[in-house]
Design a protein around this motif. Structure first.
Motif, short mmCIF file in Angstrom:
data_model
loop_
_atom_site.label_atom_id
_atom_site.label_comp_id
_atom_site.label_asym_id
_atom_site.label_seq_id
_atom_site.Cartn_x
_atom_site.Cartn_y
_atom_site.Cartn_z
N GLY A 192 -4.47 5.74 25.95
CA GLY A 192 -4.24 5.68 27.39
C GLY A 192 -5.29 4.84 28.08
N GLU A 193 -5.21 4.82 29.40
CA GLU A 193 -6.13 4.02 30.21
C GLU A 193 -7.20 4.94 30.79
OE1 GLU A 193 -3.90 0.60 32.33
OE2 GLU A 193 -2.47 2.24 32.20
N ALA A 194 -8.37 4.95 30.15
CA ALA A 194 -9.45 5.85 30.55
C ALA A 194 -10.40 5.15 31.51
CB ALA A 194 -10.20 6.35 29.32
N SER A 195 -9.92 4.87 32.72
CA SER A 195 -10.76 4.24 33.73
C SER A 195 -10.49 4.90 35.07
CB SER A 195 -10.49 2.74 33.82
OG SER A 195 -9.27 2.48 34.48
N GLU A 196 -11.45 4.80 35.98
CA GLU A 196 -11.31 5.42 37.29
C GLU A 196 -10.23 4.73 38.13
OE1 GLU A 196 -15.06 5.80 39.19
OE2 GLU A 196 -15.89 7.13 37.65
N GLN A 197 -9.81 3.54 37.73
CA GLN A 197 -8.71 2.88 38.43
C GLN A 197 -7.37 3.54 38.11
OE1 GLN A 197 -9.13 -1.27 37.33
NE2 GLN A 197 -10.32 -1.68 39.17
N VAL A 225 -8.50 4.29 22.67
CA VAL A 225 -7.74 3.04 22.70
C VAL A 225 -7.12 2.85 24.09
CG1 VAL A 225 -5.89 1.71 21.64
CG2 VAL A 225 -7.22 3.33 20.26
N ASP A 226 -7.55 1.82 24.77
CA ASP A 226 -7.05 1.50 26.10
C ASP A 226 -5.74 0.74 25.97
OD1 ASP A 226 -6.94 1.27 28.83
OD2 ASP A 226 -8.27 -0.46 28.93
N CYS A 227 -4.66 1.28 26.54
CA CYS A 227 -3.37 0.59 26.42
C CYS A 227 -2.47 0.96 27.59
CB CYS A 227 -2.67 0.94 25.10
SG CYS A 227 -2.41 2.70 24.83
N PHE A 228 -1.51 0.08 27.88
CA PHE A 228 -0.53 0.35 28.92
C PHE A 228 0.35 1.52 28.51
CE2 PHE A 228 -1.09 -4.31 29.92
CZ PHE A 228 -1.74 -4.09 31.13
N ILE A 229 1.04 2.07 29.50
CA ILE A 229 1.78 3.31 29.27
C ILE A 229 3.24 3.00 28.94
CG2 ILE A 229 2.32 5.58 30.20
CD1 ILE A 229 -0.68 4.90 29.83
N GLY A 234 2.18 2.27 22.68
CA GLY A 234 1.68 3.35 21.82
C GLY A 234 1.81 2.99 20.36
N ALA A 235 2.96 2.42 19.99
CA ALA A 235 3.16 2.01 18.60
C ALA A 235 2.19 0.90 18.21
CB ALA A 235 4.60 1.56 18.40
N ALA A 236 2.01 -0.08 19.10
CA ALA A 236 1.12 -1.20 18.80
C ALA A 236 -0.32 -0.75 18.65
CB ALA A 236 1.24 -2.25 19.90
N ALA A 237 -0.75 0.23 19.46
CA ALA A 237 -2.12 0.73 19.37
C ALA A 237 -2.38 1.39 18.02
CB ALA A 237 -2.38 1.72 20.51
N ILE A 238 -1.43 2.19 17.55
CA ILE A 238 -1.60 2.84 16.25
C ILE A 238 -1.53 1.80 15.13
CG2 ILE A 238 -0.60 4.51 14.64
CD1 ILE A 238 -2.07 5.73 17.04
N ASP A 239 -0.66 0.81 15.28
CA ASP A 239 -0.60 -0.28 14.30
C ASP A 239 -1.97 -0.94 14.13
OD1 ASP A 239 2.10 0.12 13.87
OD2 ASP A 239 2.76 -1.55 15.13
N ARG A 240 -2.65 -1.18 15.26
CA ARG A 240 -3.96 -1.84 15.20
C ARG A 240 -5.00 -0.96 14.51
NH1 ARG A 240 -2.38 -3.29 20.48
NH2 ARG A 240 -3.72 -1.68 21.40
N LEU A 241 -5.00 0.33 14.82
CA LEU A 241 -5.95 1.23 14.18
C LEU A 241 -5.73 1.26 12.66
CD1 LEU A 241 -6.03 4.26 16.66
CD2 LEU A 241 -7.88 2.63 16.22
N LEU A 242 -4.47 1.32 12.26
CA LEU A 242 -4.17 1.36 10.83
C LEU A 242 -4.56 0.04 10.16
CD1 LEU A 242 -0.69 3.14 10.96
CD2 LEU A 242 -2.86 4.13 10.18
N ALA A 243 -4.29 -1.08 10.83
CA ALA A 243 -4.64 -2.38 10.27
C ALA A 243 -6.15 -2.54 10.13
CB ALA A 243 -4.07 -3.50 11.14
#
Length: 337
Positions: A192-197, A225-229, A234-243
């Motif tokens: 998710g997006e963990a920022s005060e914005q 992992v900062d990512c759009f909602i 979500g799939a792309a973020a997990i793909d990157r962690l696995l890669a």
């Protein structure tokens, strides 16, 4: 200190008091350049409309507006799917109060003040959704200047408790991550997006952190992992962690869409949910029970939220005091965690 008047605005803007009145009421007879001068002068003087005086000058039309922010992060839908049951509940509850509802999808660059605050198309406004929260606050400040009653579903802001209604985001996230830790998960991804914005998601990030701290764990920063909602993100973020071969055994996503995308990525990679990786979402969309495995999540109570939003707006319209409200969430355990 003397309260500024429309005559003060007129003097500062270099126009007549009648022009100020027309500009603040949204009259099309005022040019955009002059209207902006009037708004700038009003802001400089910290001018706000006396709502009680405004009510004496104009009758209520028994209509509220629900403005839904266009959600550009969802490729297949311009409305965040979480808002659909909330909108339905608002319509249903407003009907029981005998209030008409005007619905509108707002573009990112829409001028809410000119369209609703000045034109008197509704007695008050409920906002659903926002993007950059700081710019959002600057834009709704225009509504304060004209005295338009409004409420927002989102993060509860202590400095403006009468305007924001929201869920217990930090508490809900804490309960979800605490459950993952108690079931043996030690390396939990935050999606998710963990920022005060993005204040609601930042509250959920604080719940994620607090659950780790209470368990004596320090989250690996690579797992935030900062990512759009969206499901795709979500799939792309997990793909990157696995890669990148970053080890993890749990996922907490700030929305169900992200969590569903995470499950799809894990399954595509041959990992079992929850045997290899547990996954937890937030919202409790209807889709949670339509995937395999069914998604554990944190439920936001849209029925109660709708009632609180409509009742709070009605009180503001009538000039009554209102209270800050945080709506409790509920941990819903299914098959994914």
């Amino acid at each position: 200190m003397k309260r500024p008047t429309s005559f003060d605005i007129a003097a500062l803007a270099g126009v007549s008091q009648a022009t100020v009145s027309r500009a603040l009421s949204g009259s099309t007879s005022v040019s955009e350049a002059v209207r902006q001068r009037v708004f700038d002068a009003a802001a400089q003087l910290n001018y706000t409309v006396d709502i009680n005086a405004r009510k004496l000058r104009s009758k209520k039309i028994n209509t509220i507006a629900v403005l839904v922010s266009e959600d550009l992060d969802h490729s297949d839908n311009r409305i965040n799917p979480f808002f659909l049951p909330l909108i339905g509940s608002i319509l249903d509850y407003a009907n029981t109060r005998g209030v008409d509802v005007l619905m509108s999808l707002q573009k990112a660059d829409a001028d809410w003040g000119a369209d609703y605050g000045f034109s008197r198309r509704a007695d008050g406004i409920i906002f659903l959704g926002y993007r950059d929260f700081e710019s959002y606050l600057r834009r709704v400040a225009v509504l304060r200047q004209v005295g338009e009653p409004w409420v927002v579903f989102g993060p509860v802001m202590p400095e403006t408790p009468n305007l924001f209604i929201g869920s217990q985001n930090e508490e809900g996230a804490h309960s979800a991550v605490e459950h993952l830790i108690k079931t043996g998960r030690k390396r939990i991804v935050f999606l998710g997006e963990a920022s005060e914005q993005h204040s609601e998601f930042f509250e959920r990030y604080k719940g994620y952190q607090r659950a780790h701290t209470e368990a004596g764990l320090t989250p690996d920063p690579r797992l935030a992992v900062d990512c759009f909602i969206s499901r795709e993100e979500g799939a792309a973020a997990i793909d990157r962690l696995l890669a990148d071969r970053v080890p993890f055994d749990g996922v907490f996503a700030v929305t169900d869409l992200l969590a569903i995308g995470a499950i799809q990525s894990l399954q595509k990679s041959g990992l079992a949910v929850p045997a290899d990786v547990s996954v937890m979402g937030f919202d409790d969309l209807w889709a949670c029970t339509c995937i395999n495995p069914t998604l554990s999540t944190v439920r936001q109570d849209t029925t109660t939220a709708a009632k609180v939003l409509v009742d709070t707006l009605a009180a503001l319209i009538d000039g009554e005091p209102v209270e800050m409200t945080r709506i409790p969430t509920q941990l819903v355990l299914r098959e994914s965690a």
